[in-house]
Design a protein around this motif. Sequence first.
Motif, PDB file in Angstrom:
ATOM      1  N   VAL A   1       0.832  -1.205   0.000  1.00 45.36           N
ATOM      2  CA  VAL A   1       0.000   0.000   0.000  1.00 45.36           C
ATOM      3  C   VAL A   1       0.866   1.256   0.000  1.00 45.36           C
ATOM      4  N   GLN A   2       1.942   1.238   0.772  1.00 50.89           N
ATOM      5  CA  GLN A   2       2.809   2.413   0.839  1.00 50.89           C
ATOM      6  C   GLN A   2       3.447   2.710  -0.519  1.00 50.89           C
ATOM      7  N   ASN A   3       3.844   1.676  -1.236  1.00 52.44           N
ATOM      8  CA  ASN A   3       4.421   1.882  -2.562  1.00 52.44           C
ATOM      9  C   ASN A   3       3.374   2.432  -3.532  1.00 52.44           C
ATOM     10  N   TRP A   4       2.177   1.886  -3.481  1.00 52.89           N
ATOM     11  CA  TRP A   4       1.074   2.342  -4.342  1.00 52.89           C
ATOM     12  C   TRP A   4       0.765   3.813  -4.105  1.00 52.89           C
ATOM     13  N   LEU A   5       0.701   4.206  -2.838  1.00 56.33           N
ATOM     14  CA  LEU A   5       0.397   5.599  -2.505  1.00 56.33           C
ATOM     15  C   LEU A   5       1.549   6.529  -2.878  1.00 56.33           C
ATOM     16  N   THR A   6       2.773   6.061  -2.739  1.00 48.47           N
ATOM     17  CA  THR A   6       3.930   6.874  -3.122  1.00 48.47           C
ATOM     18  C   THR A   6       3.879   7.202  -4.605  1.00 48.47           C
ATOM     19  N   VAL A   7       3.615   6.199  -5.433  1.00 43.41           N
ATOM     20  CA  VAL A   7       3.515   6.433  -6.878  1.00 43.41           C
ATOM     21  C   VAL A   7       2.345   7.367  -7.186  1.00 43.41           C
ATOM     22  N   MET A   8       1.237   7.176  -6.494  1.00 46.02           N
ATOM     23  CA  MET A   8       0.042   7.979  -6.753  1.00 46.02           C
ATOM     24  C   MET A   8       0.286   9.452  -6.452  1.00 46.02           C
ATOM     25  N   TYR A   9       0.916   9.751  -5.329  1.00 46.82           N
ATOM     26  CA  TYR A   9       1.109  11.142  -4.938  1.00 46.82           C
ATOM     27  C   TYR A   9       2.343  11.784  -5.577  1.00 46.82           C
ATOM     28  N   GLU A  10       3.384  11.007  -5.803  1.00 48.90           N
ATOM     29  CA  GLU A  10       4.612  11.598  -6.325  1.00 48.90           C
ATOM     30  C   GLU A  10       4.701  11.547  -7.842  1.00 48.90           C
TER      31      GLU A  10
ATOM     32  N   GLU B   1      -2.974  21.075   1.636  1.00 46.21           N
ATOM     33  CA  GLU B   1      -2.548  22.462   1.479  1.00 46.21           C
ATOM     34  C   GLU B   1      -3.695  23.440   1.698  1.00 46.21           C
ATOM     35  N   SER B   2      -4.922  23.037   1.377  1.00 42.33           N
ATOM     36  CA  SER B   2      -6.054  23.965   1.508  1.00 42.33           C
ATOM     37  C   SER B   2      -6.458  24.180   2.964  1.00 42.33           C
ATOM     38  N   THR B   3      -6.220  23.176   3.820  1.00 44.40           N
ATOM     39  CA  THR B   3      -6.589  23.306   5.237  1.00 44.40           C
ATOM     40  C   THR B   3      -5.382  23.537   6.140  1.00 44.40           C
ATOM     41  N   ASP B   4      -4.164  23.393   5.561  1.00 42.77           N
ATOM     42  CA  ASP B   4      -2.915  23.525   6.322  1.00 42.77           C
ATOM     43  C   ASP B   4      -2.870  22.503   7.460  1.00 42.77           C
ATOM     44  N   CYS B   5      -3.366  21.299   7.187  1.00 42.96           N
ATOM     45  CA  CYS B   5      -3.394  20.247   8.206  1.00 42.96           C
ATOM     46  C   CYS B   5      -2.642  18.997   7.752  1.00 42.96           C
ATOM     47  N   PHE B   6      -1.985  18.373   8.718  1.00 44.04           N
ATOM     48  CA  PHE B   6      -1.333  17.090   8.480  1.00 44.04           C
ATOM     49  C   PHE B   6      -2.288  15.969   8.899  1.00 44.04           C
ATOM     50  N   HIS B   7      -2.170  14.846   8.234  1.00 51.26           N
ATOM     51  CA  HIS B   7      -2.991  13.685   8.573  1.00 51.26           C
ATOM     52  C   HIS B   7      -2.060  12.490   8.728  1.00 51.26           C
ATOM     53  N   ILE B   8      -2.024  11.949   9.947  1.00 53.72           N
ATOM     54  CA  ILE B   8      -1.160  10.809  10.254  1.00 53.72           C
ATOM     55  C   ILE B   8      -2.005   9.538  10.304  1.00 53.72           C
ATOM     56  N   TYR B   9      -1.628   8.556   9.495  1.00 51.58           N
ATOM     57  CA  TYR B   9      -2.322   7.276   9.463  1.00 51.58           C
ATOM     58  C   TYR B   9      -1.436   6.199  10.094  1.00 51.58           C
ATOM     59  N   ASP B  10      -2.053   5.358  10.903  1.00 52.90           N
ATOM     60  CA  ASP B  10      -1.379   4.141  11.346  1.00 52.90           C
ATOM     61  C   ASP B  10      -2.176   2.976  10.769  1.00 52.90           C
ATOM     62  N   ILE B  11      -1.541   2.217   9.888  1.00 50.85           N
ATOM     63  CA  ILE B  11      -2.219   1.123   9.191  1.00 50.85           C
ATOM     64  C   ILE B  11      -2.159  -0.143  10.037  1.00 50.85           C
ATOM     65  N   LYS B  12      -3.317  -0.725  10.296  1.00 50.52           N
ATOM     66  CA  LYS B  12      -3.403  -1.958  11.068  1.00 50.52           C
ATOM     67  C   LYS B  12      -4.068  -3.047  10.224  1.00 50.52           C
ATOM     68  N   THR B  13      -3.503  -4.239  10.240  1.00 51.14           N
ATOM     69  CA  THR B  13      -4.158  -5.378   9.602  1.00 51.14           C
ATOM     70  C   THR B  13      -4.887  -6.158  10.693  1.00 51.14           C
ATOM     71  N   SER B  14      -6.114  -6.564  10.379  1.00 48.02           N
ATOM     72  CA  SER B  14      -6.952  -7.235  11.362  1.00 48.02           C
ATOM     73  C   SER B  14      -7.753  -8.334  10.673  1.00 48.02           C
ATOM     74  N   THR B  15      -8.166  -9.328  11.444  1.00 50.25           N
ATOM     75  CA  THR B  15      -8.955 -10.400  10.852  1.00 50.25           C
ATOM     76  C   THR B  15     -10.338  -9.894  10.448  1.00 50.25           C
ATOM     77  N   ARG B  16     -11.069  -9.295  11.395  1.00 52.84           N
ATOM     78  CA  ARG B  16     -12.415  -8.800  11.084  1.00 52.84           C
ATOM     79  C   ARG B  16     -12.639  -7.356  11.535  1.00 52.84           C
ATOM     80  N   GLY B  17     -11.565  -6.630  11.800  1.00 54.26           N
ATOM     81  CA  GLY B  17     -11.705  -5.247  12.231  1.00 54.26           C
ATOM     82  C   GLY B  17     -11.677  -5.121  13.742  1.00 54.26           C
ATOM     83  N   TRP B  18     -11.775  -3.897  14.217  1.00 58.99           N
ATOM     84  CA  TRP B  18     -11.738  -3.618  15.652  1.00 58.99           C
ATOM     85  C   TRP B  18     -13.148  -3.424  16.187  1.00 58.99           C
ATOM     86  N   GLY B  19     -13.400  -4.034  17.326  1.00 60.23           N
ATOM     87  CA  GLY B  19     -14.682  -3.875  18.002  1.00 60.23           C
ATOM     88  C   GLY B  19     -14.504  -3.114  19.297  1.00 60.23           C
TER      89      GLY B  19
END
Length: 319
Positions: free
Chosen positions: A70-79, A180-198
């Motif tokens: 996913v990180q490689n895919w997003l890098t190509v997409m944005y850069e 750039e329009s909101t001047d905000c950073f967005h930090i994602y932490d990617i988690k892999t899960s079997t069925r998500g978090w409850g």
Amino acid sequence: MTNKVPQIVQQVQKFKLPTIDYTTQKNISFSQLQMYHQCPYQWDLVYKQGHKVYRPTIHTVFGTAFHETVQNWLTVMYETSAVEADKIDLHEYLLNKLKEIYTGELDKNNKEHFTTREELADFLEDGIAILDFLRKNRKAYFSIKSWHLVGIETPILLTPNPDYPNTLYKGFLDLVLYNESTDCFHIYDIKTSTRGWGDKEKKDEVKPMQLIFYKEYFSRQFGVPVENINVEFFIVKRKIWAQTDFVQKRIQQWVPPSGPIKTKKALAVIDDFIKTCFNLDGTLIDKQHEKKASVQACKWCAFKDRPDLCDRGTGGANK
């Protein structure tokens, strides 16, 4: 997407992780804090006594492979462009990453296999399903207009408590974007899960602190106001319920509370950890740490079958 990279983004991208002098300095991490909170004695065995047990699993292999895909895919997409990103064969990329990472873990595990061909195939199939969903719904999660890729595995290294200058917090942020329009950073932490978090995961008092630390320390390290930083757990689900009346998503987003009260509590927890385990000069305090046995803690403990190191063992809560 604009070609000109904002100055604040360039500032973050230029940051180089300082070298830690392990003869005088100690680094702590969220995983250390999490282990200490679950059982101080387990932390003692690993980080103080040096008993490191290596146990690779298919879950860690898949998690790393999926992150990198996913990180490689997003890098190509944005850069480069979304068009170029769409040309990537994500199925093949994930397969190759799984092979590469599994081979490396196999070598570390003395060539002893820790999963089966069938299980690997099952995880690959799940990963492909997630990637297909993410690619199809990409605009719902990752927009291009006004957004810039700040970094992948952006490093954080600083002193949480100035009275303990040789005890450093070290972390790597999975994905950081800047709007750039909101001047905000967005930090994602990617988690892999079997069925998500409850409720169990969301009510865990320590788990959300990871993003609180990222938000607070990113602010300190780069001089960004905390109100201009958003944090989010980006949870990908390998399995979805077969029988349901609702359309299910392979992606779950959770934004934990990270306001002043939660931040103050989280910083108090890490401050207590530092003061309990480290001297002012960064050396470890010579003390016996508590064996905080519980069914849950002992079930996943690497030392549950090592009575020579811990007398609580499997089902320690009952002993």
